[in-house]
Motif scaffolding. Structure first.
Motif, PDB file in Angstrom:
ATOM      1  N   ASP A 153       0.821  -1.221   0.000  1.00 51.93           N
ATOM      2  CA  ASP A 153       0.000   0.000   0.000  1.00 51.93           C
ATOM      3  C   ASP A 153       0.853   1.268   0.000  1.00 51.93           C
ATOM      4  OD1 ASP A 153      -2.727  -0.785  -0.097  1.00 51.93           O
ATOM      5  OD2 ASP A 153      -2.605  -1.481   1.978  1.00 51.93           O
ATOM      6  N   GLY A 154       2.133   1.126   0.351  1.00 48.17           N
ATOM      7  CA  GLY A 154       2.973   2.320   0.361  1.00 48.17           C
ATOM      8  C   GLY A 154       4.357   2.037   0.894  1.00 48.17           C
ATOM      9  N   LEU A 155       5.277   2.915   0.521  1.00 45.31           N
ATOM     10  CA  LEU A 155       6.638   2.837   1.030  1.00 45.31           C
ATOM     11  C   LEU A 155       6.773   3.926   2.090  1.00 45.31           C
ATOM     12  CD1 LEU A 155       9.489   1.647   0.717  1.00 45.31           C
ATOM     13  CD2 LEU A 155       9.882   3.335  -1.087  1.00 45.31           C
ATOM     14  N   VAL A 156       7.200   3.533   3.286  1.00 44.57           N
ATOM     15  CA  VAL A 156       7.272   4.460   4.415  1.00 44.57           C
ATOM     16  C   VAL A 156       8.733   4.873   4.607  1.00 44.57           C
ATOM     17  CG1 VAL A 156       6.774   4.753   6.866  1.00 44.57           C
ATOM     18  CG2 VAL A 156       5.316   3.252   5.464  1.00 44.57           C
TER      19      VAL A 156
ATOM     20  N   PRO B 233      17.402   4.653   7.607  1.00 42.06           N
ATOM     21  CA  PRO B 233      16.957   3.449   6.897  1.00 42.06           C
ATOM     22  C   PRO B 233      16.356   2.388   7.823  1.00 42.06           C
ATOM     23  CG  PRO B 233      19.135   4.106   6.117  1.00 42.06           C
ATOM     24  CD  PRO B 233      18.787   5.016   7.254  1.00 42.06           C
ATOM     25  N   PHE B 234      16.795   2.348   9.069  1.00 44.01           N
ATOM     26  CA  PHE B 234      16.314   1.305   9.977  1.00 44.01           C
ATOM     27  C   PHE B 234      14.862   1.485  10.369  1.00 44.01           C
ATOM     28  CE2 PHE B 234      20.574   0.299   9.907  1.00 44.01           C
ATOM     29  CZ  PHE B 234      20.691  -1.000  10.365  1.00 44.01           C
ATOM     30  N   HIS B 235      14.324   2.668  10.180  1.00 41.54           N
ATOM     31  CA  HIS B 235      12.906   2.889  10.454  1.00 41.54           C
ATOM     32  C   HIS B 235      12.066   2.927   9.185  1.00 41.54           C
ATOM     33  CE1 HIS B 235      12.678   3.423  14.830  1.00 41.54           C
ATOM     34  NE2 HIS B 235      13.948   3.753  14.732  1.00 41.54           N
ATOM     35  N   ASN B 236      12.690   2.764   8.038  1.00 43.67           N
ATOM     36  CA  ASN B 236      11.880   2.620   6.811  1.00 43.67           C
ATOM     37  C   ASN B 236      10.975   1.405   6.961  1.00 43.67           C
ATOM     38  OD1 ASN B 236      13.229   4.765   5.692  1.00 43.67           O
ATOM     39  ND2 ASN B 236      14.410   3.555   4.219  1.00 43.67           N
ATOM     40  N   SER B 237       9.822   1.427   6.291  1.00 45.04           N
ATOM     41  CA  SER B 237       8.888   0.313   6.405  1.00 45.04           C
ATOM     42  C   SER B 237       7.988   0.314   5.166  1.00 45.04           C
ATOM     43  CB  SER B 237       8.054   0.477   7.685  1.00 45.04           C
ATOM     44  OG  SER B 237       7.232  -0.651   7.884  1.00 45.04           O
ATOM     45  N   CYS B 238       7.028  -0.567   5.170  1.00 53.03           N
ATOM     46  CA  CYS B 238       6.033  -0.589   4.099  1.00 53.03           C
ATOM     47  C   CYS B 238       4.651  -0.654   4.723  1.00 53.03           C
ATOM     48  CB  CYS B 238       6.220  -1.820   3.212  1.00 53.03           C
ATOM     49  SG  CYS B 238       7.686  -1.761   2.192  1.00 53.03           S
ATOM     50  N   ASN B 239       3.689   0.046   4.130  1.00 57.62           N
ATOM     51  CA  ASN B 239       2.291  -0.250   4.412  1.00 57.62           C
ATOM     52  C   ASN B 239       1.890  -1.417   3.515  1.00 57.62           C
ATOM     53  OD1 ASN B 239       1.923   1.687   6.383  1.00 57.62           O
ATOM     54  ND2 ASN B 239       1.200   3.258   4.949  1.00 57.62           N
ATOM     55  N   TYR B 240       1.301  -2.423   4.112  1.00 56.66           N
ATOM     56  CA  TYR B 240       0.970  -3.621   3.341  1.00 56.66           C
ATOM     57  C   TYR B 240      -0.196  -4.342   3.984  1.00 56.66           C
ATOM     58  CZ  TYR B 240       3.357  -6.101   7.091  1.00 56.66           C
ATOM     59  OH  TYR B 240       3.723  -6.567   8.320  1.00 56.66           O
ATOM     60  N   ARG B 241      -0.798  -5.235   3.191  1.00 51.81           N
ATOM     61  CA  ARG B 241      -1.806  -6.161   3.691  1.00 51.81           C
ATOM     62  C   ARG B 241      -1.397  -7.545   3.209  1.00 51.81           C
ATOM     63  NH1 ARG B 241      -6.710  -3.374   0.817  1.00 51.81           N
ATOM     64  NH2 ARG B 241      -4.993  -2.340  -0.269  1.00 51.81           N
ATOM     65  N   SER B 242      -1.327  -8.466   4.139  1.00 51.93           N
ATOM     66  CA  SER B 242      -0.850  -9.795   3.786  1.00 51.93           C
ATOM     67  C   SER B 242      -1.717 -10.840   4.480  1.00 51.93           C
ATOM     68  CB  SER B 242       0.602  -9.901   4.254  1.00 51.93           C
ATOM     69  OG  SER B 242       1.046 -11.217   4.173  1.00 51.93           O
TER      70      SER B 242
ATOM     71  N   VAL C 103       5.087   7.096   0.378  1.00 53.38           N
ATOM     72  CA  VAL C 103       4.757   7.115  -1.057  1.00 53.38           C
ATOM     73  C   VAL C 103       3.733   6.000  -1.282  1.00 53.38           C
ATOM     74  CG1 VAL C 103       5.660   7.132  -3.404  1.00 53.38           C
ATOM     75  CG2 VAL C 103       7.161   7.793  -1.499  1.00 53.38           C
ATOM     76  N   PRO C 104       2.456   6.376  -1.460  1.00 50.07           N
ATOM     77  CA  PRO C 104       1.410   5.344  -1.642  1.00 50.07           C
ATOM     78  C   PRO C 104       1.605   4.614  -2.971  1.00 50.07           C
ATOM     79  CG  PRO C 104       0.448   7.508  -1.131  1.00 50.07           C
ATOM     80  CD  PRO C 104       1.880   7.731  -1.494  1.00 50.07           C
ATOM     81  N   VAL C 105       1.193   3.362  -3.021  1.00 48.97           N
ATOM     82  CA  VAL C 105       1.338   2.590  -4.256  1.00 48.97           C
ATOM     83  C   VAL C 105       0.119   1.697  -4.434  1.00 48.97           C
ATOM     84  CG1 VAL C 105       2.624   0.672  -3.191  1.00 48.97           C
ATOM     85  CG2 VAL C 105       2.987   1.219  -5.605  1.00 48.97           C
ATOM     86  N   TRP C 106      -0.303   1.551  -5.675  1.00 46.63           N
ATOM     87  CA  TRP C 106      -1.438   0.690  -5.951  1.00 46.63           C
ATOM     88  C   TRP C 106      -1.324   0.112  -7.342  1.00 46.63           C
ATOM     89  CZ3 TRP C 106      -1.401   5.908  -6.111  1.00 46.63           C
ATOM     90  CH2 TRP C 106      -1.865   6.529  -7.271  1.00 46.63           C
TER      91      TRP C 106
ATOM     92  N   ALA D 131      -4.822   2.966  -0.808  1.00 48.62           N
ATOM     93  CA  ALA D 131      -3.396   3.229  -0.573  1.00 48.62           C
ATOM     94  C   ALA D 131      -3.205   4.549   0.172  1.00 48.62           C
ATOM     95  CB  ALA D 131      -2.638   3.246  -1.903  1.00 48.62           C
ATOM     96  N   PHE D 132      -3.947   5.603  -0.252  1.00 52.88           N
ATOM     97  CA  PHE D 132      -3.856   6.885   0.459  1.00 52.88           C
ATOM     98  C   PHE D 132      -4.517   6.792   1.840  1.00 52.88           C
ATOM     99  CE2 PHE D 132      -2.550   8.477  -3.634  1.00 52.88           C
ATOM    100  CZ  PHE D 132      -1.727   9.550  -3.326  1.00 52.88           C
ATOM    101  N   GLY D 133      -5.611   6.019   1.911  1.00 52.01           N
ATOM    102  CA  GLY D 133      -6.306   5.853   3.184  1.00 52.01           C
ATOM    103  C   GLY D 133      -5.433   5.185   4.241  1.00 52.01           C
ATOM    104  N   ALA D 134      -4.586   4.254   3.807  1.00 56.86           N
ATOM    105  CA  ALA D 134      -3.723   3.540   4.759  1.00 56.86           C
ATOM    106  C   ALA D 134      -2.779   4.502   5.481  1.00 56.86           C
ATOM    107  CB  ALA D 134      -2.919   2.459   4.034  1.00 56.86           C
ATOM    108  N   VAL D 135      -2.372   5.581   4.789  1.00 58.51           N
ATOM    109  CA  VAL D 135      -1.439   6.542   5.403  1.00 58.51           C
ATOM    110  C   VAL D 135      -2.091   7.232   6.594  1.00 58.51           C
ATOM    111  CG1 VAL D 135       0.051   8.532   4.982  1.00 58.51           C
ATOM    112  CG2 VAL D 135      -0.477   6.965   3.093  1.00 58.51           C
TER     113      VAL D 135
END
Lengths: 264, 264
Positions: free
Chosen positions: A111-114, A119-128, A216-219, A255-259
């Motif tokens: 859903d997005g790149l956080v 770099p150690f706090h970078n993450s992703c919004n995702y659904r799995s 950065v939201p992604v879809w 994707a924007f909603g997840a933020v």
């Protein structure tokens, strides 16, 4: 609530960051059905490496066809187009209780790149979602096989089954396999929100002014349909365009909603 | 050519529709590196179902850092953020030759939905890679660990590593794990082109005029960046926007390009 969720067991419990774990039918079945590719994994008796196959499928309940997938247990039906190995095992290998082939079905959406200050706090919004179950073959020419194929086709593009040439010919049925996975356990993991930061980094104003942080939201975007060489219809059918544009809108909104959502 | 490809063995040979199989480093490594989520699968000694975890990673070669991933063998480095189970197994379980944990890494992209006159000829354009290998832990504070983390960060957004706060703190390094997968076998499967049809359907002019056939291309779209609550920089950095817009253009071009290609 318990009746609308999978039981938490050692197999499916999300251990790390357990607050991201979900066990309800709605979250899990929606991820399976909205994810265009499922990753199907099973043990290979001849090899130390599990087999992993990307496949197409969706949830269903043949004995209760009108129930809402969001509120009731479901099976997963998988189309065997790319899966000779799986179906060979699924047809032959049975565990000691003859339940079918143990397989794991995984579906993941980004859903997005956080992006954080470090770099150690970078993450992703995702659904799995990950479902564990026993797989058996369903004869494609049986009522259940036809139900599953219609479901899988229309899960991709609603109405496509009935608006194209049916019923299938005998040759088509003979060349196809349908796998039914009886889910015994499942869970989902969902990450939402913006970056988290190291407390010390937030005190560093030079760093904060220099490094942009956010999401950065992604879809998944469906583009303008491209007619095939044999296409004989000038306009793309309205139900296809309706599906395509609605899917694009929904996916972008999610994707924007997840933020904006906040982690529990 | 042999030196730039994985050997064909019973483990990796694409059996069904073998013309879609690819074994060259370039095709396989590019899919792994362009796919934002890898599905990592390994056997669970306590469970009949393989474990499948969505994870972040990319290829690399620590001992030969300047080689081109498209033309040389690579390892896969995976970041352990969501993978407590895997790293517990990867650290402890060894096979009899002490090679590491046998795992399978899969990466799949959808490039388009292929719509035919009949549901049985519907298909997808896709690129999929599966790598089989042995996984071992790399200490995050070692030169190889830092190399891997920089590689994984910059594989997502080029330059992000050096443009954010580095070096990592001791607490950050202690909370992270890096898995290195030594690839022993791999293959890719790629579907391109438009619909194929049943010969009889093509003679049915009523059907051909009624049912649109072709490809709906699909790609991953990165949207306008959303600043986080703690963000202290007004403009998104140029290298982020450059990456984002170029990725969108590349992905869209590839999805439409796949339609025009012809299967071998």
């Amino acid at each position: 609530m318990t009746e609308q969720a999978y039981a938490k067991t050692p197999t499916n419990t999300v251990k790390r960051l357990g607050n991201r774990g979900h066990y309800d039918f709605e979250t899990i079945h929606t991820i399976i059905n909205k994810c265009p590719v499922l990753h199907v994994s099973f043990n290979d008796p001849d090899n130390p490496f599990p087999v992993v196959l990307p496949m197409i499928g969706c949830t269903g309940d043949f004995t209760n066809q009108n129930v809402d997938a969001a509120a009731s247990p479901q099976d997963i039906y998988i189309h065997g187009y790319v899966s000779a190995r799986l179906f060979r095992c699924g047809g032959a290998a049975k565990d000691q209780d003859d339940q079918g082939l143990p397989i794991t079905v995984a579906a993941t959406y980004l859903d997005g790149l956080v992006l954080s200050l470090t770099p150690f706090h970078n993450s992703c919004n995702y659904r799995s979602a990950v479902c564990y179950g026993y797989a058996t073959l369903v004869p494609p020419s049986s009522p259940e096989g036809l139900y599953a194929m219609q479901k899988i086709t229309n899960n991709m593009v609603p109405e496509r089954w009935e608006r194209s040439r049916i019923p299938p010919t005998k040759a088509e049925l003979d060349s196809t396999s349908i796998l039914k996975v009886r889910i015994v356990s499942a869970s989902a993991k969902v990450r939402v929100g913006g970056p988290s930061e190291d407390r010390n980094d937030l005190k560093n104003s030079e760093l904060k002014e220099r490094v942009w942080t956010g999401v950065v939201p992604v879809w998944q975007m469906w583009g303008d349909p491209v007619p095939g060489k044999e296409n004989g219809r000038e306009e793309v059918e309205e139900y296809i365009e309706k599906w395509r544009l609605e899917e694009n809108r929904r996916a972008k909104t999610e994707a924007f909603g997840a933020v904006e959502k906040v982690e529990k």
